[in-house]
Enzyme design. Structure first.
Site, PDB file in Angstrom:
ATOM      1  N   GLU A  41      -4.831   5.514  -7.712  1.00  0.00           N
ATOM      2  CA  GLU A  41      -6.029   6.855  -7.437  1.00  0.00           C
ATOM      3  C   GLU A  41      -5.383   7.824  -8.014  1.00  0.00           C
ATOM      4  O   GLU A  41      -4.977   7.752  -8.433  1.00  0.00           O
ATOM      5  CB  GLU A  41      -4.416   6.803  -5.871  1.00  0.00           C
ATOM      6  CG  GLU A  41      -5.485   7.586  -4.884  1.00  0.00           C
ATOM      7  CD  GLU A  41      -4.388   8.026  -3.879  1.00  0.00           C
ATOM      8  OE1 GLU A  41      -4.650   7.178  -2.662  1.00  0.00           O
ATOM      9  OE2 GLU A  41      -5.148   8.646  -2.767  1.00  0.00           O
TER      10      GLU A  41
ATOM     11  N   ASP B 235       1.099  -1.364  -0.253  1.00  0.00           N
ATOM     12  CA  ASP B 235       0.249   0.373  -0.511  1.00  0.00           C
ATOM     13  C   ASP B 235       0.803   1.096   0.346  1.00  0.00           C
ATOM     14  O   ASP B 235       1.600   0.876   1.008  1.00  0.00           O
ATOM     15  CB  ASP B 235      -1.015  -0.348   0.745  1.00  0.00           C
ATOM     16  CG  ASP B 235      -2.361   0.779   0.646  1.00  0.00           C
ATOM     17  OD1 ASP B 235      -2.890   1.090  -0.146  1.00  0.00           O
ATOM     18  OD2 ASP B 235      -2.113   1.344   2.759  1.00  0.00           O
TER      19      ASP B 235
HETATM   20  P1  13P Z   1      -6.555   5.571   7.908  1.00  0.00           P
HETATM   21  O1  13P Z   1      -5.176   5.189   8.625  1.00  0.00           O
HETATM   22  O2  13P Z   1      -6.898   6.629   8.450  1.00  0.00           O
HETATM   23  O3  13P Z   1      -7.625   4.561   8.833  1.00  0.00           O
HETATM   24  O4  13P Z   1      -6.148   4.979   6.100  1.00  0.00           O
HETATM   25  C1  13P Z   1      -5.217   3.860   6.169  1.00  0.00           C
HETATM   26  C2  13P Z   1      -5.227   4.090   4.864  1.00  0.00           C
HETATM   27  O5  13P Z   1      -5.918   4.614   3.686  1.00  0.00           O
HETATM   28  C3  13P Z   1      -3.964   3.209   4.425  1.00  0.00           C
HETATM   29  O6  13P Z   1      -4.199   3.098   2.592  1.00  0.00           O
END
Ligand code: 13P
Length: 392
Positions: free
Chosen positions: A134, A82
């Site tokens: 994104e 991610d």
């Molecule tokens: P949060 O930490 O705000 O829950 O977001 C997590 C996220 O979007 C990881 O890609």
């Protein structure tokens, strides 16, 4: 062995109007809590490896544990890389074992975001790996106070989204409709009308980043408007931190581990809450029945070498080959071995572990492999057998 294709898992959620949770994994306590929650709720789950967290842990050491947990459980799991910062970091993640990648170039100009995402798609799809793109910018940083990272939110344009998806070939699209990464004061205002328009414009499932801090009602409305994957991390860090603080305040006796006692339970409880709220409970069996299982692959050669070669000449050739082959996308491991007894048909083996069957094609056609094979490897070999194996 329920490691499944991430795109299939998200598409299943999209078709059946629920959202799969992508929960940030920071350490073994989070891993345990997230997997236990998915098992308890019989739910599919995404284990999210967030690149900015790699400064706190050794990704290449943690990922084998993540893969082992995915293979040991009976609920379907996908492993996603991610917020990667580059194509090279996505390739590293695929090599280490992720079967989904997201390289976040959303802060760039539309055209740069498009071309860079397209490069990632080309490389990742060649290995069968799912890609999330994104469009629009979600500010903030996971695990921190959003007010410390006040970057400007840019909303996703529905008009641009269709072209972006079509021209990049992404499997799912993260959108910016008002959420923020990290901890924030109050509840953000979300633009559901924009979300519905984006959903209508694109053919792939939608993803929401910055799940922390949204209300139950907001989650329900996001899912009703086409969101099929929700990224969630900061709230897990917060429940974990609260548990650690309480342990320390309570002066629990015990070894070095006592401040961490109960952390995985705190994470499990919060993940279970989300899984249930997002409609994932009880979906594991249908996901396993309807989604492709992820199969690693291997190319293995058993061989003998010319008697004129010394062991050190063979070792040098293999060492250099190993170094160059390891850089080929989709190659996960290279192992060279020698038979421990002398009466077998073959004395040596070369095993190349690959991300998937399709990664084998990349290997075969790659100039580095062809150079090594034609110039160094085959010339030293007198006889051999080769096998392409796929995990069963
Ligand atoms: P949060 O930490 O705000 O829950 O977001 C997590 C996220 O979007 C990881 O890609």
């Amino acid at each position: 062995m329920p490691l499944v294709h991430l795109s299939d898992m998200i598409n299943h959620a999209s078709r059946h109007n629920y959202a799969v949770g992508a929960f940030g994994v920071n350490n073994l306590h989070f891993l345990k809590g997230i997997i236990q929650a998915a098992e308890e709720r019989r739910a599919p789950v995404v284990l999210n490896m967030i690149e900015s967290h790699f400064e706190n842990h050794d990704f290449e050491l943690l990922l084998p544990a993540v893969i082992a947990a995915a293979r040991r459980t009976e609920v379907p799991v996908a492993i996603n890389f991610d917020h990667g910062t580059s194509l090279a970091s996505a390739e590293r993640a695929i090599r280490a074992g992720c079967n989904g990648v997201m390289v976040d170039t959303s802060a760039l100009l539309f055209s740069d975001n498009l071309w860079q995402t397209r490069d990632v798609v080309t490389k990742a799809h060649a290995c069968g790996v799912t890609v999330e793109g994104e469009l629009g910018y979600v500010p903030g940083v996971e695990g921190e106070d959003a007010k410390h990272h006040p970057g400007e939110l840019t909303y996703t344009s529905a008009a641009e989204a269709a072209g972006f998806v079509e021209r990049t070939g992404v499997d799912c699209l993260a959108v910016s409709i008002g959420t923020v990464h990290g901890r924030m004061k109050g509840v953000p205002k979300l633009d559901y009308a924009r979300l519905a328009k984006i959903k209508e414009a694109v053919a792939v499932p939608l993803v929401i980043h910055g799940g922390t801090g949204l209300s139950d009602d907001q989650f329900r409305r996001l899912i009703a408007n086409g969101v099929a994957k929700i990224n969630y991390y900061t709230a897990l860090a917060d429940v974990a931190n609260r548990r650690i603080k309480a342990n320390i305040a309570g002066e629990r006796k015990g070894g070095q581990n006592s401040p961490l006692s109960g952390v995985s339970d705190a994470v499990r409880e919060e993940v279970e809450r989300c899984i249930h709220l997002w409609g994932c409970s009880g979906r594991a069996a249908e996901v396993l029945a309807q989604c492709r299982l992820w199969h690693d692959a291997e190319h293995i050669v058993f061989y003998n070498v010319s008697e004129t070669l010394s062991e050190s000449e063979i070792a040098t050739t293999l060492r250099e080959g190993k170094r160059s082959l390891e850089a080929i996308p989709g190659v996960r491991s290279i192992r060279t071995s020698r038979a421990s007894q002398h009466d077998g048909e073959y004395r040596y083996s070369l095993s190349i572990g690959l991300a998937s069957k399709t990664a084998l094609e990349i290997l075969r056609n790659h100039p580095t492999y062809q150079r090594f094979a034609n110039t160094n490897f085959w010339p030293m070999i007198t006889d051999h057998i080769a096998l392409d194996l796929e995990e069963s």
